[in-house]
Scaffold this motif. Sequence first.
Motif, PDB file in Angstrom:
ATOM      1  N   GLN A 178       0.865  -1.171   0.000  1.00 21.75           N
ATOM      2  CA  GLN A 178       0.000   0.000   0.000  1.00 21.75           C
ATOM      3  C   GLN A 178       0.912   1.234   0.000  1.00 21.75           C
ATOM      4  O   GLN A 178       1.839   1.329   0.795  1.00 21.75           O
ATOM      5  CB  GLN A 178      -0.899   0.021   1.242  1.00 21.75           C
ATOM      6  N   TYR A 179       0.634   2.172  -0.907  1.00 27.10           N
ATOM      7  CA  TYR A 179       1.482   3.361  -0.992  1.00 27.10           C
ATOM      8  C   TYR A 179       0.676   4.492  -1.601  1.00 27.10           C
ATOM      9  O   TYR A 179       0.098   4.354  -2.692  1.00 27.10           O
ATOM     10  CB  TYR A 179       2.709   3.069  -1.854  1.00 27.10           C
ATOM     11  N   ASN A 180       0.615   5.600  -0.892  1.00 22.65           N
ATOM     12  CA  ASN A 180      -0.070   6.790  -1.393  1.00 22.65           C
ATOM     13  C   ASN A 180       0.404   7.998  -0.596  1.00 22.65           C
ATOM     14  O   ASN A 180       1.251   7.872   0.291  1.00 22.65           O
ATOM     15  CB  ASN A 180      -1.590   6.622  -1.317  1.00 22.65           C
ATOM     16  N   MET A 181      -0.121   9.166  -0.914  1.00 23.26           N
ATOM     17  CA  MET A 181       0.297  10.390  -0.237  1.00 23.26           C
ATOM     18  C   MET A 181       0.182  10.301   1.283  1.00 23.26           C
ATOM     19  O   MET A 181       0.984  10.893   2.010  1.00 23.26           O
ATOM     20  CB  MET A 181      -0.562  11.564  -0.709  1.00 23.26           C
ATOM     21  N   LEU A 182      -0.825   9.560   1.757  1.00 27.85           N
ATOM     22  CA  LEU A 182      -1.074   9.473   3.193  1.00 27.85           C
ATOM     23  C   LEU A 182      -0.324   8.340   3.864  1.00 27.85           C
ATOM     24  O   LEU A 182      -0.101   8.377   5.076  1.00 27.85           O
ATOM     25  CB  LEU A 182      -2.583   9.288   3.447  1.00 27.85           C
ATOM     26  N   LEU A 212      -8.377   9.954  -1.430  1.00 31.00           N
ATOM     27  CA  LEU A 212      -7.622  10.967  -2.174  1.00 31.00           C
ATOM     28  C   LEU A 212      -8.283  11.369  -3.491  1.00 31.00           C
ATOM     29  O   LEU A 212      -7.713  12.128  -4.264  1.00 31.00           O
ATOM     30  CB  LEU A 212      -6.195  10.477  -2.413  1.00 31.00           C
ATOM     31  N   SER A 213      -9.486  10.875  -3.725  1.00 32.12           N
ATOM     32  CA  SER A 213     -10.287  11.431  -4.819  1.00 32.12           C
ATOM     33  C   SER A 213     -10.998  12.697  -4.358  1.00 32.12           C
ATOM     34  O   SER A 213     -11.511  13.465  -5.160  1.00 32.12           O
ATOM     35  CB  SER A 213     -11.333  10.412  -5.289  1.00 32.12           C
ATOM     36  N   VAL A 250      -6.766  16.527   3.316  1.00 33.67           N
ATOM     37  CA  VAL A 250      -7.047  16.176   1.923  1.00 33.67           C
ATOM     38  C   VAL A 250      -7.750  17.335   1.211  1.00 33.67           C
ATOM     39  O   VAL A 250      -7.489  17.608   0.031  1.00 33.67           O
ATOM     40  CB  VAL A 250      -7.894  14.887   1.848  1.00 33.67           C
ATOM     41  N   ASP A 251      -8.617  18.030   1.924  1.00 31.09           N
ATOM     42  CA  ASP A 251      -9.281  19.205   1.334  1.00 31.09           C
ATOM     43  C   ASP A 251      -8.261  20.246   0.875  1.00 31.09           C
ATOM     44  O   ASP A 251      -8.483  20.960  -0.119  1.00 31.09           O
ATOM     45  CB  ASP A 251     -10.222  19.838   2.362  1.00 31.09           C
ATOM     46  N   LYS A 252      -7.129  20.335   1.584  1.00 27.81           N
ATOM     47  CA  LYS A 252      -6.106  21.322   1.228  1.00 27.81           C
ATOM     48  C   LYS A 252      -5.361  20.955  -0.056  1.00 27.81           C
ATOM     49  O   LYS A 252      -4.633  21.780  -0.611  1.00 27.81           O
ATOM     50  CB  LYS A 252      -5.112  21.469   2.380  1.00 27.81           C
ATOM     51  N   ALA A 313       0.639  20.638   2.630  1.00 21.25           N
ATOM     52  CA  ALA A 313      -0.809  20.541   2.844  1.00 21.25           C
ATOM     53  C   ALA A 313      -1.149  19.394   3.786  1.00 21.25           C
ATOM     54  O   ALA A 313      -2.034  19.509   4.642  1.00 21.25           O
ATOM     55  CB  ALA A 313      -1.522  20.360   1.507  1.00 21.25           C
ATOM     56  N   LEU A 314      -0.443  18.279   3.652  1.00 16.64           N
ATOM     57  CA  LEU A 314      -0.776  17.088   4.445  1.00 16.64           C
ATOM     58  C   LEU A 314      -0.160  17.120   5.835  1.00 16.64           C
ATOM     59  O   LEU A 314      -0.716  16.550   6.774  1.00 16.64           O
ATOM     60  CB  LEU A 314      -0.335  15.829   3.693  1.00 16.64           C
TER      61      LEU A 314
END
Length: 332
Positions: A178-182, A212-213, A250-252, A313-314
Amino acid sequence: MQYRKLGSSGMYVSAIALGNWATHGETVDQDVATACVEKALDLGITTFDTADAYAGTKAETMLGEALKGVRREGIEVMTKAFFPTGPGMNDRGLSRKHVMESINGSLRRLQMDYVDVYQAHRYDYETPLEETMGAFADIVRAGKAHYIGVSEWTVKEIRAGAALAADLGIQLVSSQPQYNMLWRVIEAEVVPACEELGITQVCWSPLAQGVLSGKYAGGRAVPSSSRFSDGDGTLKTEHKFMQPEVLEAVDKLKPIAAGLDIPLATLAVAWVLANPNVSAAIVGASRPEQLEDTVNAAELVLDSETLELIDGALGDVVERDPAKVESFPQRV
Protein backbone atom coordinates in the motif's frame (compact mmCIF):
# COMPACT_ATOMS: atom_id res chain seq x y z
CA MET A 1 0.25 5.36 -21.46
CA GLN A 2 3.74 5.00 -20.08
CA TYR A 3 5.43 1.60 -19.71
CA ARG A 4 8.09 0.78 -17.13
CA LYS A 5 10.42 -2.14 -16.46
CA LEU A 6 9.35 -4.47 -13.67
CA GLY A 7 12.30 -4.81 -11.32
CA SER A 8 15.51 -5.97 -12.96
CA SER A 9 13.56 -8.11 -15.43
CA GLY A 10 13.20 -7.38 -19.11
CA MET A 11 9.40 -7.21 -18.90
CA TYR A 12 7.50 -3.95 -19.15
CA VAL A 13 4.24 -3.18 -17.36
CA SER A 14 1.85 -0.30 -17.90
CA ALA A 15 2.35 2.49 -15.35
CA ILE A 16 -1.34 2.18 -14.55
CA ALA A 17 -2.53 -1.34 -13.75
CA LEU A 18 -6.16 -2.33 -13.39
CA GLY A 19 -6.89 -4.25 -10.20
CA ASN A 20 -10.16 -5.95 -9.28
CA TRP A 21 -10.05 -6.09 -5.49
CA ALA A 22 -13.43 -5.01 -4.03
CA THR A 23 -15.00 -4.63 -7.48
CA HIS A 24 -15.31 -7.75 -9.67
CA GLY A 25 -17.70 -10.14 -7.97
CA GLU A 26 -18.49 -7.74 -5.14
CA THR A 27 -19.78 -4.42 -6.45
CA VAL A 28 -19.95 -5.06 -10.21
CA ASP A 29 -21.27 -7.88 -12.36
CA GLN A 30 -19.60 -9.48 -15.38
CA ASP A 31 -20.93 -7.02 -17.95
CA VAL A 32 -19.51 -4.04 -16.07
CA ALA A 33 -16.25 -5.85 -15.33
CA THR A 34 -15.81 -6.62 -19.02
CA ALA A 35 -16.61 -3.02 -19.97
CA CYS A 36 -13.97 -1.76 -17.50
CA VAL A 37 -11.35 -4.16 -18.86
CA GLU A 38 -12.15 -3.15 -22.44
CA LYS A 39 -11.87 0.53 -21.49
CA ALA A 40 -8.55 -0.17 -19.79
CA LEU A 41 -7.19 -1.82 -22.91
CA ASP A 42 -8.41 1.08 -25.05
CA LEU A 43 -6.50 3.48 -22.77
CA GLY A 44 -3.27 1.50 -23.06
CA ILE A 45 -3.43 -0.43 -19.80
CA THR A 46 -1.85 -3.83 -20.35
CA THR A 47 -1.27 -4.92 -16.74
CA PHE A 48 -4.01 -6.55 -14.67
CA ASP A 49 -3.79 -7.48 -10.99
CA THR A 50 -6.00 -9.89 -9.08
CA ALA A 51 -5.82 -12.56 -6.35
CA ASP A 52 -7.35 -15.93 -5.70
CA ALA A 53 -9.09 -14.74 -2.53
CA TYR A 54 -10.75 -11.67 -4.05
CA ALA A 55 -14.54 -12.06 -3.89
CA GLY A 56 -14.09 -15.67 -2.82
CA THR A 57 -12.28 -16.54 -6.11
CA LYS A 58 -14.96 -14.83 -8.26
CA ALA A 59 -12.67 -11.94 -9.18
CA GLU A 60 -10.21 -14.19 -11.03
CA THR A 61 -13.06 -15.88 -12.87
CA MET A 62 -14.51 -12.54 -13.97
CA LEU A 63 -11.14 -11.19 -15.07
CA GLY A 64 -10.50 -14.32 -17.09
CA GLU A 65 -13.85 -13.97 -18.80
CA ALA A 66 -13.26 -10.27 -19.50
CA LEU A 67 -9.86 -10.99 -21.07
CA LYS A 68 -11.10 -13.88 -23.20
CA GLY A 69 -10.04 -13.33 -26.78
CA VAL A 70 -7.38 -10.74 -25.89
CA ARG A 71 -3.94 -11.52 -27.31
CA ARG A 72 -2.21 -13.15 -24.34
CA GLU A 73 1.27 -11.94 -25.30
CA GLY A 74 0.03 -8.34 -25.24
CA ILE A 75 -0.97 -8.26 -21.58
CA GLU A 76 0.61 -8.87 -18.19
CA VAL A 77 -1.44 -10.68 -15.55
CA MET A 78 -0.53 -10.80 -11.86
CA THR A 79 -2.25 -12.88 -9.19
CA LYS A 80 -1.55 -13.92 -5.60
CA ALA A 81 -1.93 -16.64 -2.98
CA PHE A 82 -2.10 -16.61 0.83
CA PHE A 83 -5.58 -15.68 2.06
CA PRO A 84 -8.28 -18.35 2.54
CA THR A 85 -9.96 -19.80 -0.54
CA GLY A 86 -11.80 -22.54 1.34
CA PRO A 87 -12.73 -23.75 4.84
CA GLY A 88 -9.75 -26.00 5.56
CA MET A 89 -6.51 -25.18 7.32
CA ASN A 90 -4.62 -25.99 4.12
CA ASP A 91 -6.83 -23.66 2.05
CA ARG A 92 -4.63 -20.72 3.06
CA GLY A 93 -1.03 -19.72 3.67
CA LEU A 94 2.09 -20.43 1.63
CA SER A 95 2.69 -24.12 2.25
CA ARG A 96 3.82 -26.10 -0.78
CA LYS A 97 0.45 -27.86 -0.77
CA HIS A 98 -1.57 -24.65 -0.88
CA VAL A 99 0.71 -22.77 -3.29
CA MET A 100 0.77 -25.58 -5.86
CA GLU A 101 -2.99 -26.06 -5.62
CA SER A 102 -3.58 -22.31 -5.73
CA ILE A 103 -1.68 -21.67 -8.94
CA ASN A 104 -3.64 -24.42 -10.68
CA GLY A 105 -6.92 -22.97 -9.42
CA SER A 106 -5.94 -19.47 -10.50
CA LEU A 107 -4.97 -20.58 -14.01
CA ARG A 108 -8.22 -22.49 -14.37
CA ARG A 109 -10.30 -19.48 -13.32
CA LEU A 110 -8.28 -17.06 -15.45
CA GLN A 111 -8.50 -19.44 -18.45
CA MET A 112 -4.75 -19.05 -19.00
CA ASP A 113 -1.73 -21.34 -19.23
CA TYR A 114 0.45 -18.99 -17.17
CA VAL A 115 0.52 -15.74 -15.24
CA ASP A 116 3.27 -13.21 -15.69
CA VAL A 117 3.86 -12.60 -11.97
CA TYR A 118 2.80 -14.92 -9.13
CA GLN A 119 2.87 -13.20 -5.76
CA ALA A 120 2.91 -14.12 -2.08
CA HIS A 121 -0.05 -12.07 -0.86
CA ARG A 122 1.47 -11.85 2.64
CA TYR A 123 4.36 -13.46 4.49
CA ASP A 124 3.51 -16.84 6.05
CA TYR A 125 5.06 -17.12 9.51
CA GLU A 126 3.84 -20.71 9.86
CA THR A 127 5.68 -22.08 6.80
CA PRO A 128 9.46 -22.18 6.31
CA LEU A 129 10.43 -19.62 3.71
CA GLU A 130 12.53 -22.29 1.98
CA GLU A 131 9.37 -24.36 1.43
CA THR A 132 7.46 -21.43 -0.04
CA MET A 133 10.27 -20.29 -2.33
CA GLY A 134 10.92 -23.86 -3.48
CA ALA A 135 7.27 -24.15 -4.53
CA PHE A 136 7.45 -20.80 -6.34
CA ALA A 137 10.59 -21.96 -8.14
CA ASP A 138 8.86 -25.13 -9.30
CA ILE A 139 5.93 -23.05 -10.58
CA VAL A 140 8.29 -20.87 -12.61
CA ARG A 141 10.17 -23.87 -14.00
CA ALA A 142 6.87 -25.50 -14.96
CA GLY A 143 6.04 -22.44 -17.06
CA LYS A 144 3.04 -21.49 -14.94
CA ALA A 145 4.55 -18.11 -14.01
CA HIS A 146 7.36 -16.03 -15.46
CA TYR A 147 8.34 -14.11 -12.34
CA ILE A 148 7.49 -13.98 -8.65
CA GLY A 149 6.59 -11.13 -6.36
CA VAL A 150 5.57 -10.38 -2.78
CA SER A 151 2.99 -8.15 -1.14
CA GLU A 152 3.32 -6.32 2.18
CA TRP A 153 6.56 -8.00 3.20
CA THR A 154 8.93 -6.23 5.58
CA VAL A 155 12.42 -5.30 4.47
CA LYS A 156 13.90 -8.27 6.35
CA GLU A 157 11.46 -10.66 4.67
CA ILE A 158 12.11 -9.19 1.22
CA ARG A 159 15.87 -9.58 1.65
CA ALA A 160 15.51 -13.20 2.75
CA GLY A 161 13.12 -13.98 -0.10
CA ALA A 162 15.35 -12.34 -2.69
CA ALA A 163 18.38 -14.30 -1.47
CA LEU A 164 16.53 -17.61 -1.71
CA ALA A 165 15.14 -16.72 -5.13
CA ALA A 166 18.65 -16.02 -6.38
CA ASP A 167 19.87 -19.34 -4.99
CA LEU A 168 17.02 -21.11 -6.78
CA GLY A 169 17.67 -19.32 -10.06
CA ILE A 170 14.35 -17.46 -10.26
CA GLN A 171 13.57 -13.75 -10.33
CA LEU A 172 11.81 -11.96 -7.49
CA VAL A 173 11.00 -8.74 -9.30
CA SER A 174 8.17 -6.98 -7.52
CA SER A 175 6.82 -5.80 -4.19
CA GLN A 176 3.15 -4.86 -3.88
CA PRO A 177 2.65 -2.50 -0.93
CA GLN A 178 0.00 0.00 0.00
CA TYR A 179 1.48 3.36 -0.99
CA ASN A 180 -0.07 6.79 -1.39
CA MET A 181 0.30 10.39 -0.24
CA LEU A 182 -1.07 9.47 3.19
CA TRP A 183 0.63 6.09 3.66
CA ARG A 184 4.39 6.19 3.02
CA VAL A 185 5.65 3.42 5.32
CA ILE A 186 7.76 1.78 2.58
CA GLU A 187 9.95 4.80 1.95
CA ALA A 188 12.41 4.47 4.84
CA GLU A 189 13.41 0.80 4.49
CA VAL A 190 11.58 -1.17 1.80
CA VAL A 191 12.28 1.15 -1.13
CA PRO A 192 16.05 1.50 -0.52
CA ALA A 193 16.42 -2.27 -0.12
CA CYS A 194 14.39 -2.94 -3.26
CA GLU A 195 16.47 -0.48 -5.25
CA GLU A 196 19.54 -2.42 -4.16
CA LEU A 197 17.97 -5.81 -4.97
CA GLY A 198 16.49 -4.96 -8.37
CA ILE A 199 12.89 -5.04 -7.16
CA THR A 200 10.27 -2.40 -7.98
CA GLN A 201 6.93 -1.51 -6.43
CA VAL A 202 3.49 -2.21 -7.90
CA CYS A 203 1.41 -0.14 -5.51
CA TRP A 204 -2.12 -0.75 -4.34
CA SER A 205 -4.50 1.90 -3.02
CA PRO A 206 -2.86 4.96 -4.65
CA LEU A 207 -6.10 6.81 -3.86
CA ALA A 208 -6.15 5.66 -0.22
CA GLN A 209 -9.29 3.63 -0.94
CA GLY A 210 -10.95 6.64 -2.55
CA VAL A 211 -10.12 9.21 0.11
CA LEU A 212 -7.62 10.97 -2.17
CA SER A 213 -10.29 11.43 -4.82
CA GLY A 214 -11.68 14.07 -2.45
CA LYS A 215 -15.17 12.59 -2.35
CA TYR A 216 -15.15 12.16 1.43
CA ALA A 217 -13.65 15.50 2.36
CA GLY A 218 -15.77 18.03 4.19
CA GLY A 219 -17.83 15.34 5.91
CA ARG A 220 -20.32 15.27 3.06
CA ALA A 221 -22.89 12.51 2.68
CA VAL A 222 -21.72 9.53 0.66
CA PRO A 223 -23.58 6.85 -1.30
CA SER A 224 -24.69 3.83 0.71
CA SER A 225 -22.57 1.63 -1.58
CA SER A 226 -19.36 3.33 -0.43
CA ARG A 227 -17.00 1.24 1.71
CA PHE A 228 -16.93 4.10 4.24
CA SER A 229 -20.71 4.58 4.46
CA ASP A 230 -22.82 3.50 7.41
CA GLY A 231 -25.68 3.05 4.94
CA ASP A 232 -27.52 6.23 5.89
CA GLY A 233 -25.19 8.72 4.23
CA THR A 234 -22.94 9.20 7.25
CA LEU A 235 -19.28 8.31 7.27
CA LYS A 236 -17.65 5.46 9.14
CA THR A 237 -14.90 7.23 11.03
CA GLU A 238 -12.94 4.34 12.56
CA HIS A 239 -10.69 3.81 9.51
CA LYS A 240 -7.26 5.43 9.62
CA PHE A 241 -7.99 7.50 6.51
CA MET A 242 -11.38 8.72 7.76
CA GLN A 243 -10.20 10.78 10.71
CA PRO A 244 -11.35 14.44 10.67
CA GLU A 245 -7.80 15.77 10.56
CA VAL A 246 -7.00 13.56 7.57
CA LEU A 247 -10.08 14.68 5.63
CA GLU A 248 -9.29 18.31 6.42
CA ALA A 249 -5.76 17.85 5.09
CA VAL A 250 -7.05 16.18 1.92
CA ASP A 251 -9.28 19.21 1.33
CA LYS A 252 -6.11 21.32 1.23
CA LEU A 253 -4.90 19.30 -1.75
CA LYS A 254 -7.77 20.44 -3.94
CA PRO A 255 -6.32 23.90 -4.75
CA ILE A 256 -3.05 22.23 -5.76
CA ALA A 257 -4.88 19.97 -8.22
CA ALA A 258 -6.97 22.89 -9.43
CA GLY A 259 -3.80 24.90 -10.08
CA LEU A 260 -2.65 22.12 -12.41
CA ASP A 261 -6.15 21.90 -13.96
CA ILE A 262 -6.49 18.22 -13.07
CA PRO A 263 -8.77 16.20 -10.78
CA LEU A 264 -7.43 15.37 -7.33
CA ALA A 265 -7.44 11.66 -8.24
CA THR A 266 -5.05 12.33 -11.12
CA LEU A 267 -2.71 14.23 -8.80
CA ALA A 268 -2.76 11.41 -6.26
CA VAL A 269 -1.84 8.71 -8.78
CA ALA A 270 0.82 10.92 -10.38
CA TRP A 271 2.36 11.39 -6.93
CA VAL A 272 2.76 7.62 -6.54
CA LEU A 273 4.30 7.31 -10.01
CA ALA A 274 6.79 10.08 -9.18
CA ASN A 275 8.71 7.62 -7.00
CA PRO A 276 11.40 6.15 -9.29
CA ASN A 277 11.12 2.74 -7.59
CA VAL A 278 7.46 2.45 -8.61
CA SER A 279 6.71 0.49 -11.77
CA ALA A 280 2.92 0.73 -11.60
CA ALA A 281 0.00 2.06 -9.59
CA ILE A 282 -2.97 -0.28 -9.31
CA VAL A 283 -6.34 1.42 -9.73
CA GLY A 284 -9.81 -0.03 -9.53
CA ALA A 285 -12.95 0.89 -11.41
CA SER A 286 -16.62 0.17 -10.96
CA ARG A 287 -17.45 2.23 -14.07
CA PRO A 288 -15.33 2.46 -17.26
CA GLU A 289 -15.24 6.26 -17.24
CA GLN A 290 -13.48 6.28 -13.86
CA LEU A 291 -10.31 5.12 -15.56
CA GLU A 292 -9.83 8.23 -17.68
CA ASP A 293 -8.71 10.54 -14.86
CA THR A 294 -6.31 8.03 -13.35
CA VAL A 295 -4.76 7.03 -16.69
CA ASN A 296 -3.90 10.67 -17.35
CA ALA A 297 -1.58 10.50 -14.35
CA ALA A 298 0.87 8.35 -16.32
CA GLU A 299 1.85 11.34 -18.45
CA LEU A 300 1.95 13.89 -15.63
CA VAL A 301 5.35 14.87 -14.22
CA LEU A 302 5.18 16.64 -10.86
CA ASP A 303 7.90 19.21 -10.21
CA SER A 304 9.63 19.68 -6.87
CA GLU A 305 7.53 22.73 -6.02
CA THR A 306 4.30 20.75 -6.40
CA LEU A 307 5.67 17.90 -4.30
CA GLU A 308 6.59 20.39 -1.56
CA LEU A 309 3.10 21.91 -1.66
CA ILE A 310 1.59 18.45 -1.22
CA ASP A 311 3.80 17.73 1.79
CA GLY A 312 2.93 21.09 3.29
CA ALA A 313 -0.81 20.54 2.84
CA LEU A 314 -0.78 17.09 4.45
CA GLY A 315 1.59 17.91 7.28
CA ASP A 316 1.52 15.50 10.21
CA VAL A 317 -1.30 13.26 8.94
CA VAL A 318 1.16 11.34 6.73
CA GLU A 319 2.09 7.92 8.15
CA ARG A 320 5.77 7.05 7.66
CA ASP A 321 6.48 4.44 10.35
CA PRO A 322 8.20 1.46 8.62
CA ALA A 323 6.95 -0.83 11.41
CA LYS A 324 3.44 -0.44 9.98
CA VAL A 325 4.08 -2.48 6.84
CA GLU A 326 1.10 -4.86 6.94
CA SER A 327 1.65 -8.46 7.95
CA PHE A 328 -0.20 -11.15 9.88
CA PRO A 329 1.20 -13.25 12.74
CA GLN A 330 -0.64 -16.38 11.59
CA ARG A 331 -2.76 -17.68 8.71
CA VAL A 332 -6.11 -17.88 10.49
